[in-house]
Design an enzyme around this catalytic site. Structure first.
Site, short mmCIF file in Angstrom:
data_model
loop_
_atom_site.label_atom_id
_atom_site.label_comp_id
_atom_site.label_asym_id
_atom_site.label_seq_id
_atom_site.Cartn_x
_atom_site.Cartn_y
_atom_site.Cartn_z
N LYS A 1 13.75 -12.54 -13.16
CA LYS A 1 13.44 -11.40 -14.03
C LYS A 1 12.44 -11.84 -15.09
O LYS A 1 11.50 -11.12 -15.40
CB LYS A 1 14.70 -10.86 -14.74
CG LYS A 1 15.63 -10.04 -13.90
CD LYS A 1 15.13 -8.66 -13.52
CE LYS A 1 14.37 -8.60 -12.26
NZ LYS A 1 14.98 -8.76 -10.97
N LYS B 1 6.49 -3.41 -4.98
CA LYS B 1 7.92 -3.08 -5.00
C LYS B 1 8.56 -3.38 -3.66
O LYS B 1 9.65 -3.93 -3.58
CB LYS B 1 8.07 -1.59 -5.34
CG LYS B 1 9.51 -1.09 -5.33
CD LYS B 1 10.30 -1.67 -6.49
CE LYS B 1 11.73 -1.21 -6.54
NZ LYS B 1 12.55 -2.10 -7.39
N HIS C 1 18.59 -34.90 -11.84
CA HIS C 1 17.99 -35.51 -10.65
C HIS C 1 16.49 -35.26 -10.59
O HIS C 1 15.91 -35.28 -9.51
CB HIS C 1 18.70 -35.00 -9.39
CG HIS C 1 20.15 -35.37 -9.38
ND1 HIS C 1 20.59 -36.63 -9.06
CD2 HIS C 1 21.26 -34.66 -9.73
CE1 HIS C 1 21.91 -36.69 -9.18
NE2 HIS C 1 22.33 -35.50 -9.59
N ARG D 1 4.60 0.72 -6.18
CA ARG D 1 4.57 -0.16 -5.02
C ARG D 1 3.60 -1.32 -5.19
O ARG D 1 3.66 -2.29 -4.46
CB ARG D 1 4.19 0.65 -3.77
CG ARG D 1 5.20 1.69 -3.40
CD ARG D 1 4.69 2.61 -2.31
NE ARG D 1 4.49 1.92 -1.06
CZ ARG D 1 5.44 1.66 -0.16
NH1 ARG D 1 6.67 2.05 -0.41
NH2 ARG D 1 5.18 1.04 0.96
N TRP E 1 -3.00 -2.51 -1.60
CA TRP E 1 -2.58 -3.83 -2.08
C TRP E 1 -3.22 -4.81 -1.12
O TRP E 1 -2.82 -4.89 0.05
CB TRP E 1 -1.05 -3.91 -2.06
CG TRP E 1 -0.46 -5.10 -2.73
CD1 TRP E 1 -0.14 -5.21 -4.06
CD2 TRP E 1 -0.06 -6.33 -2.12
NE1 TRP E 1 0.42 -6.46 -4.30
CE2 TRP E 1 0.47 -7.16 -3.13
CE3 TRP E 1 -0.11 -6.84 -0.82
CZ2 TRP E 1 0.96 -8.44 -2.88
CZ3 TRP E 1 0.37 -8.12 -0.57
CH2 TRP E 1 0.90 -8.89 -1.60
N GLU F 1 18.73 -15.12 -10.81
CA GLU F 1 18.23 -13.77 -11.06
C GLU F 1 17.60 -13.69 -12.46
O GLU F 1 16.55 -13.06 -12.63
CB GLU F 1 19.37 -12.75 -10.90
CG GLU F 1 18.98 -11.31 -11.14
CD GLU F 1 17.87 -10.77 -10.22
OE1 GLU F 1 17.45 -11.46 -9.30
OE2 GLU F 1 17.42 -9.64 -10.48
N CYS G 1 0.82 -1.21 0.00
CA CYS G 1 0.00 0.00 0.00
C CYS G 1 0.86 1.27 0.00
O CYS G 1 1.98 1.26 0.51
CB CYS G 1 -0.86 0.04 1.24
SG CYS G 1 -1.84 -1.43 1.48
N ASN H 1 -1.06 1.25 6.00
CA ASN H 1 -0.22 0.29 5.27
C ASN H 1 0.34 -0.66 6.31
O ASN H 1 0.87 -0.22 7.32
CB ASN H 1 0.91 1.07 4.57
CG ASN H 1 1.98 0.14 4.00
OD1 ASN H 1 1.73 -1.03 3.75
ND2 ASN H 1 3.17 0.68 3.80
N GLY H 2 0.19 -1.96 6.07
CA GLY H 2 0.72 -2.93 7.02
C GLY H 2 -0.33 -3.99 7.32
O GLY H 2 -1.32 -4.11 6.59
N GLU I 1 8.78 -12.84 -13.31
CA GLU I 1 7.98 -11.83 -12.60
C GLU I 1 7.34 -10.81 -13.53
O GLU I 1 6.30 -10.27 -13.20
CB GLU I 1 8.78 -11.14 -11.48
CG GLU I 1 9.88 -10.23 -11.90
CD GLU I 1 10.60 -9.58 -10.70
OE1 GLU I 1 9.98 -9.34 -9.68
OE2 GLU I 1 11.81 -9.31 -10.84
O1 M6R Z 1 13.62 -4.07 -1.15
P1 M6R Z 1 14.26 -5.41 -1.10
O2 M6R Z 1 15.57 -5.47 -1.81
O3 M6R Z 1 14.39 -5.95 0.31
O4 M6R Z 1 13.27 -6.38 -1.85
C1 M6R Z 1 13.51 -7.75 -1.94
C2 M6R Z 1 12.63 -8.40 -2.97
O5 M6R Z 1 11.28 -8.18 -2.67
C3 M6R Z 1 12.91 -7.88 -4.38
O6 M6R Z 1 14.24 -8.06 -4.75
C4 M6R Z 1 12.01 -8.62 -5.39
O7 M6R Z 1 12.37 -9.96 -5.48
C5 M6R Z 1 12.06 -7.94 -6.76
N1 M6R Z 1 10.73 -7.87 -7.30
C6 M6R Z 1 12.83 -8.66 -7.77
O8 M6R Z 1 12.85 -7.98 -8.99
#
Ligand code: M6R
Length: 622
Positions: free
Chosen positions: A499, A617, A518, A27, A76, A495, A2, A112-113, A502
Site C-alpha cells: 500500500k 487496476k 540475514h 484501470r 496502457w 500488504e 486499456c 485491450n490485451g 504503490e
Molecule cells: O484483480 P486482482 O485481485 O486479481 O488483482 C491483483 C493485483 O493486481 C492487485 O491486488 C494489485 O496488487 C493492487 N494494485 C494492490 O493494491
C-alpha cells in the site's frame, strides 16, 4: 490496463464515450482516443496523449465529433511507447501520420490485451502490401481483419472469426466497418468486455461503471465469441460463425457506489466502505450463527475430503492468501500452499488428489490468475474462485465461486476488496476446521461471533485516522520504509508495504522480522522508518526485539498493536492501537492503519492517489 467503450444509438456518441472512458480511468492509461461515425461517413479518429481531459479539450467535450456510433479507448502501453501514433483507435488504411482524422479505411478498431504473434502477422501483411504507421499489435489485428474481409469478400463476423483463429494472445476488440454504419463488432478472448442494451441504444465497455448510467442490462460475451452490436439489439456468434444465445444479466450495483460520494479520492472512500464490504460479505456467508458456503457449492463433505489447499493470486490478493494460510493451517490443520499466480502457471507443481486450488481475485480478470486457474483445472484439481466482480472470467471458469460483496472498487490500490477477501477466507477456514472436527462447537460459535464483530471494530480503527494523517506528514520525505512482523503479522506487513510503495512511490519492503538479521538490517540507517506489526501474543515480543535492534542502528520505530499492549510504547516512537479481536482475524483490523498511512503519505506528497503511475487496476496482460 486499456479501457474500451462503444456506443450506438440515437444520441451523440462522443460525449457518452468520453464519459465512459472517464469511468474507466482507474484501470490506468497513458493516452486515449475516439472514432465516431456520422451516418455513412467515414469514421473520424481523434487521439490525445496523457490525461483524458486532453482528448475532451481536443473534441470540445465531444461536441466537435458528430455522429451516433463510435468507439473509445484508453491505452496502457504494451507494444510501443505511449504516443499519439500508438494511441487507439487504429485504422486499416495505409496512412501516414498518426492515423487520426478521416482516414480512408474499411475497418477501425480498439483493442485491450496482447497479440503474441503480431510480428509474424505483420510480416505477412507487409508482404500483402499493408503499411504500418504505429508500433502496436492492435494495428496489426485491425489490418488482418481488413485483409480477410477483402480477400474472401466475407462479412465482418467471418472476417473477425478468421482473424481470431490466426492470432495468439488475449484481446477484447471493438471494430467498426465502413460498409456497416451504425454497427459495432466485438470479440473477446481472456480480456474483459461487456455489452449493454437499452431501448434503441447499445453499449460496450471493459467494465460495468462505464455504462451503468445508461443501462443495467448486460451480456457477458464469452471467450472466442463475436458480437454484432446495433442500436438496441445484439447478436452473438461462435468461432464457426453460428449464432449463439447468451443470457441477459441485470446489474444490481448501486450507481452511487461507483462515484466519489464527497470523498477526495476513491481510495479514501473505499477505505471507509470497509465495514460495509466486510459486513455484506459476512452476511452472505453466515446465516443463523452458522457459516453456509453452499451458495459457492462448497459442501461439508467436500471440505472434509480435502487433502491440501493451494492458494494462487497476485499482489494484494496473494497477501490475502498468505494471511489465510496461517489461519487455515492453525484452525483446520490442513496443509496450505500459497503461490504467486505468475509463478504457479509455469511450474510443474505436484498436486495430491483432493487438492482445492483457490484463486483469489478482485477483478476476476487478472491474466496470471486466470492462467493459473486453467492450469489447476488441467491437472484435475477442484477449483474455487474468490472474486468480487460478478460474471468475470475467473468466476465463470472456476468450479465454484465465492463472491466477495465489496461493490465496485475504483482506486488502483485495493482496500475494501482486500478486506472482503480476508473475511471470506476466514469464514472458509472456520467452516473447514469445524467440519473436519478440528474445532469444537463452542469454538465455532466463538469464531463466528468474533468474525461478526469485525465491521464495527474496523469503524473504530477508522476513528483514529487523524493521528495517522499527522504521522504521515512526518514521514512524507522518507526514502525507505521497512514493514516487519512474524506469522500473521508478516502477512499484514506485506500488504502494508505494498500500500505504501504503490501510491507514495517510497521504497518499502516487508520482511519476516526474524529474517532481518540475514541481510536486510544492513540497510538500516539513521531515521530509517521501521514499522512493526505486533498483534500475535506469542510472537510480538520477538518482533519488538528485532525492532529494537533496528533502533540501536538509528531506525525510527512505529508499531501497530492490540489495545492493552501498552508495553510496546516503551520501545517504539509512535504506536497505533487496534481493538482486541481473536488473533486469527486480526489482519482485518491491523491493515486499516497501514492503508491510511499509505493514503495520507501519497496525499502529502501531492501524488495521484487513485491512479498511481505505471499501474493498472486490472492486470489483464501477462
Ligand atoms: O484483480 P486482482 O485481485 O486479481 O488483482 C491483483 C493485483 O493486481 C492487485 O491486488 C494489485 O496488487 C493492487 N494494485 C494492490 O493494491
Amino acid at each position: 490496463m486499456c479501457g474500451i467503450v462503444g456506443y450506438t444509438g440515437k444520441d451523440q456518441a462522443a460525449p457518452i464515450l468520453l464519459d465512459g472512458l472517464a469511468r474507466l480511468e482507474y484501470r490506468g492509461y497513458d493516452s486515449a482516443g475516439l472514432a465516431v461515425r456520422d451516418g455513412d461517413a467515414l469514421a473520424e479518429v481523434v487521439k490525445a496523449t496523457g490525461k483524458l481531459y486532453h482528448l475532451a479539450d481536443k473534441t470540445d467535450q465531444g461536441r466537435s465529433l458528430p455522429g451516433c456510433c463510435g468507439i473509445g479507448h484508453t491505452r496502457w502501453a504494451t507494444h510501443g511507447d505511449p504516443s499519439l501514433v500508438n494511441a487507439h483507435p487504429h485504422v486499416s488504411g495505409n496512412c501516414s501520420g498518426s492515423g487520426s482524422g478521416q482516414v480512408e479505411s474499411d475497418v477501425v478498431g480498439v483493442h485491450n490485451g496482447i497479440i503474441e504473434n503480431f510480428t509474424e502477422l505483420k510480416e505477412k501483411l507487409l508482404r500483402h502490401g499493408y503499411a504500418f504507421y504505429s508500433d502496436t499489435d492492435t494495428e496489426v489485428v485491425v489490418k488482418l481483419v481488413d485483409y480477410y474481409y477483402k480477400k474472401y469478400k466475407i462479412g465482418p463476423v467471418d472476417a473477425i472469426t478468421r482473424t481470431m483463429v490466426r492470432v495468439r494472445g488475449s484481446y477484447a476488440l471493438a471494430l467498426m466497418f465502413k460498409d456497416y454504419p451504425g454497427e459495432i463488432f466485438a470479440a473477446r478472448k481472456d480480456s474483459p468486455l461487456i455489452i449493454g442494451t437499452a431501448e434503441e441504444a447499445s453499449f460496450l465497455a471493459s467494465d460495468v461503471p462505464a455504462i451503468l448510467k445508461y443501462t443495467r442490462q448486460v451480456y457477458y460475451i464469452d471467450n472466442l465469441q463475436v458480437a454484432r452490436v446495433a442500436p438496441g439489439s445484439v447478436k452473438f456468434y461462435d468461432l464457426n460463425g453460428d449464432e449463439v444465445t447468451l443470457p441477459l444479466t441485470e446489474i444490481t450495483w448501486d450507481a452511487a457506489a461507483a462515484e466519489k460520494g464527497g470523498y477526495e479520492h476513491f481510495m479514501l472512500k473505499e477505505i471507509h466502505e470497509q465495514p460495509q464490504a466486510v459486513r455484506d460479505t459476512l452476511n452472505s456467508l453466515i446465516h443463523e450463527s452458522r457459516i453456509d458456503l453452499t451458495a459457492a457449492g462448497l459442501t461439508d463433505d467436500m471440505l472434509r475430503s480435502l487433502a491440501q489447499i493451494d492458494i494462487v493470486a497476485c499482489g494484494s490478493a496473494w497477501h490475502v492468501g498468505m494471511a489465510a494460510q496461517y489461519v487455515i493451517e492453525d484452525l483446520a490443520k490442513l496443509p496450505v500452499r500459497v503461490e504467486l499466480a505468475s509463478e504457479f502457471r509455469y511450474r510443474n507443481i505436484p498436486m495430491p488428489e483432493n487438492t482445492l486450488v483457490i484463486v483469489i481475485s478482485q477483478s476476476g480478470e487478472t491474466a496470471d490468475s486466470l492462467a493459473a486457474l486453467r492450469v489447476a483445472k488441467e491437472r484435475d484439481a477442484k477449483t474455487l474462485a474468490v472474486v468480487n466482480v460478478v460474471g468475470s472470467t475467473i468466476a465463470r471458469e472456476a468450479d465454484h465461486v465465492l463472491y466477495t460483496l465489496a461493490g465496485p472498487e475504483i482506486a488502483v490500490a485495493t482496500t475494501k476488496a482486500y478486506s472482503a477477501q480476508l473475511v471470506a477466507m476466514d469464514a472458509l477456514a472456520v467452516q473447514t476446521a469445524y467440519v473436519r472436527g478440528a474445532v469444537s462447537q463452542e469454538q465455532y460459535g466463538h469464531f463466528i461471533e468474533e468474525l461478526s464483530a469485525i465491521p464495527d471494530k474496523i469503524k473504530r480503527v477508522l476513528e483514529d485516522k487523524e493521528r495517522l494523517q499527522w504521522f504521515s506528514s512526518k514521514i512524507a520525505n522518507a526514502h525507505d520504509i521497512f514493514f516487519i512482523g512474524r506469522g500473521l503479522d508478516y502477512a499484514i506487513s506485506l500488504e502494508g508495504s505494498l500500500k505504501m510503495k504503490e501510491i507514495s512511490y517510497i521504497h518499502s519492503e516487508a520482511y519476516a522480522a526474524g529474517e532481518l538479521k540475514h541481510g536486510t538490517i544492513s540497510l538500516i540507517e539513521r531515521n530509517t522508518l521501521v514499522i512493526g506489526v505486533l498483534t500475535q501474543s506469542e510472537l510480538f515480543e520477538k518482533t519488538i526485539s528485532n525492532m529494537v535492534e533496528c533502533k540501536s542502528r538509528g531506525a525510527y520505530l512505529m508499531g501497530v498493536t492490540t489495545n492493552g499492549n501498552f508495553i510496546v510504547e516503551d520501545s517504539v516512537n509512535f504506536t497505533v492501537y487496534i481493538p482486541k479481536t481473536d488473533e486469527h482475524f486480526v489482519s482485518s483490523l491491523a491493515v486499516v492503519p497501514l492503508q491510511l498511512l499509505g493514503y495520507y503519505t501519497s496525499v502529502n506528497r501531492g501524488l495521484d492517489v487513485d491512479k498511481p503511475r505505471n499501474l493498472a487496476k486490472s492486470v489483464t496482460v501477462e
